[in-house]
Each structure stands twice: as C-alpha cells, then as structure tokens.
Scaffold this motif. Sequence first.
Motif, PDB file in Angstrom:
ATOM      1  N   ASP A  86       0.089   1.375  -2.096  1.00 52.24           N
ATOM      2  CA  ASP A  86      -0.192   2.782  -1.899  1.00 52.24           C
ATOM      3  C   ASP A  86      -1.449   2.447  -1.053  1.00 52.24           C
ATOM      4  O   ASP A  86      -2.238   1.768  -0.973  1.00 52.24           O
ATOM      5  CB  ASP A  86      -1.042   3.400  -3.373  1.00 52.24           C
ATOM      6  N   HIS A  93       0.794  15.129 -15.313  1.00 55.88           N
ATOM      7  CA  HIS A  93       0.493  13.584 -15.032  1.00 55.88           C
ATOM      8  C   HIS A  93       0.922  12.855 -16.568  1.00 55.88           C
ATOM      9  O   HIS A  93       0.327  13.266 -17.536  1.00 55.88           O
ATOM     10  CB  HIS A  93      -0.818  13.256 -14.408  1.00 55.88           C
ATOM     11  N   ARG A 109      -1.782  -1.204  -6.814  1.00 55.32           N
ATOM     12  CA  ARG A 109      -1.089   0.155  -6.528  1.00 55.32           C
ATOM     13  C   ARG A 109      -0.147   0.250  -5.904  1.00 55.32           C
ATOM     14  O   ARG A 109      -0.050   0.215  -4.869  1.00 55.32           O
ATOM     15  CB  ARG A 109      -2.440   1.506  -6.567  1.00 55.32           C
ATOM     16  N   LEU A 110       1.074   0.424  -6.323  1.00 54.43           N
ATOM     17  CA  LEU A 110       2.349   0.776  -5.768  1.00 54.43           C
ATOM     18  C   LEU A 110       3.021   2.088  -5.782  1.00 54.43           C
ATOM     19  O   LEU A 110       2.959   2.716  -7.000  1.00 54.43           O
ATOM     20  CB  LEU A 110       3.416  -0.394  -6.437  1.00 54.43           C
ATOM     21  N   VAL A 111       3.676   2.635  -4.775  1.00 57.87           N
ATOM     22  CA  VAL A 111       4.397   3.730  -4.845  1.00 57.87           C
ATOM     23  C   VAL A 111       5.796   3.460  -4.152  1.00 57.87           C
ATOM     24  O   VAL A 111       6.083   2.427  -3.756  1.00 57.87           O
ATOM     25  CB  VAL A 111       3.803   4.816  -3.726  1.00 57.87           C
ATOM     26  N   PRO A 112       6.822   4.294  -4.677  1.00 56.88           N
ATOM     27  CA  PRO A 112       8.044   3.922  -4.134  1.00 56.88           C
ATOM     28  C   PRO A 112       8.217   3.958  -2.661  1.00 56.88           C
ATOM     29  O   PRO A 112       7.553   4.777  -1.976  1.00 56.88           O
ATOM     30  CB  PRO A 112       8.902   5.462  -4.666  1.00 56.88           C
ATOM     31  N   PHE A 150       9.032  -0.839  -3.928  1.00 56.40           N
ATOM     32  CA  PHE A 150       7.608  -0.068  -3.897  1.00 56.40           C
ATOM     33  C   PHE A 150       7.060  -0.683  -3.081  1.00 56.40           C
ATOM     34  O   PHE A 150       7.214  -1.922  -2.356  1.00 56.40           O
ATOM     35  CB  PHE A 150       7.013  -0.356  -5.341  1.00 56.40           C
ATOM     36  N   ASP A 176       6.197   7.468  -9.790  1.00 49.20           N
ATOM     37  CA  ASP A 176       5.793   7.738  -8.809  1.00 49.20           C
ATOM     38  C   ASP A 176       4.607   6.735  -8.429  1.00 49.20           C
ATOM     39  O   ASP A 176       4.070   6.901  -7.326  1.00 49.20           O
ATOM     40  CB  ASP A 176       5.373   9.453  -8.568  1.00 49.20           C
ATOM     41  N   GLU A 177       4.046   5.809  -9.402  1.00 47.60           N
ATOM     42  CA  GLU A 177       3.079   5.225  -9.125  1.00 47.60           C
ATOM     43  C   GLU A 177       3.280   4.006 -10.139  1.00 47.60           C
ATOM     44  O   GLU A 177       3.418   4.248 -11.445  1.00 47.60           O
ATOM     45  CB  GLU A 177       1.733   5.776  -9.134  1.00 47.60           C
ATOM     46  N   ASN A 235      -6.968  -1.161  -2.143  1.00 50.60           N
ATOM     47  CA  ASN A 235      -5.790  -1.671  -2.871  1.00 50.60           C
ATOM     48  C   ASN A 235      -5.305  -2.846  -1.892  1.00 50.60           C
ATOM     49  O   ASN A 235      -4.982  -2.685  -0.636  1.00 50.60           O
ATOM     50  CB  ASN A 235      -4.665  -0.525  -2.627  1.00 50.60           C
TER      51      ASN A 235
END
Length: 116
Positions: free
Chosen positions: A83, A28, A102-105, A80, A48-49, A91
Amino acid sequence: NLAQNPQTITAETIDEALTKLKAARVEHLLVEGGPRLVSSFIGRGLADELLVYQAPVLLGDGLRSTAGLSVTTLLDAHAFTLDPASAAHPNPQVLGADVLLRLVPAEKGHHVHRNH
C-alpha cells in the motif's frame, strides 16, 4: 461475554455474517482468524487490505497463514502489493525487530516475478 452483548452478530456462513454486518451498517471489518477463514475472504476477493507482520525468527515447519486457496500457478495467485506509504503509516513499518507490511490487492495482470 460476547454472547451476552446485544451488538454481537452470530452467523453460520460468511454470506450470512456479511448480510447482517451490512444491515448493521458496518463499513470496516477486521478479520482475525485462522488460515481457512483468512483464505475464504481472500479467495472471494473480499480482502481489501492485509496487515502482515514478519518477525526475524525461523521456527521451521509450522502452521500456514492460508489454507484452501487452491492456487497451483502464479497466474492463479492472489497478488497483493505494498500500500502506498503515508506519513502516518510508512510501509513497510519497522516495529522493534519486527516488520509490518500493509498490502492491497494488485491490479489485475500484476504477478509476482523472481529475478533469479
């Protein structure tokens, strides 16, 4: 002091840094940097985040959060999405007057659309 720490990894390029981190079994990585460093990771699909903090303050013209992504259309955008929330990390999360996203692809083919 970081240079004196035997666990400090130095590198000239992202590829070199990632190779050294992998060899050190780092799983990480928190990247805190300027717009170009962040964009390098996003542009290469290595983020990834994203943790995005928004304060209710308008400063006018200011520094960009990304630079060098070379995106000119929504089709080329690095999308994005939020999450999924958990009990431990709602979130979005309200932190006083600020908000943490908190964002993810996003899945491929998912693009931002505006309703106005």
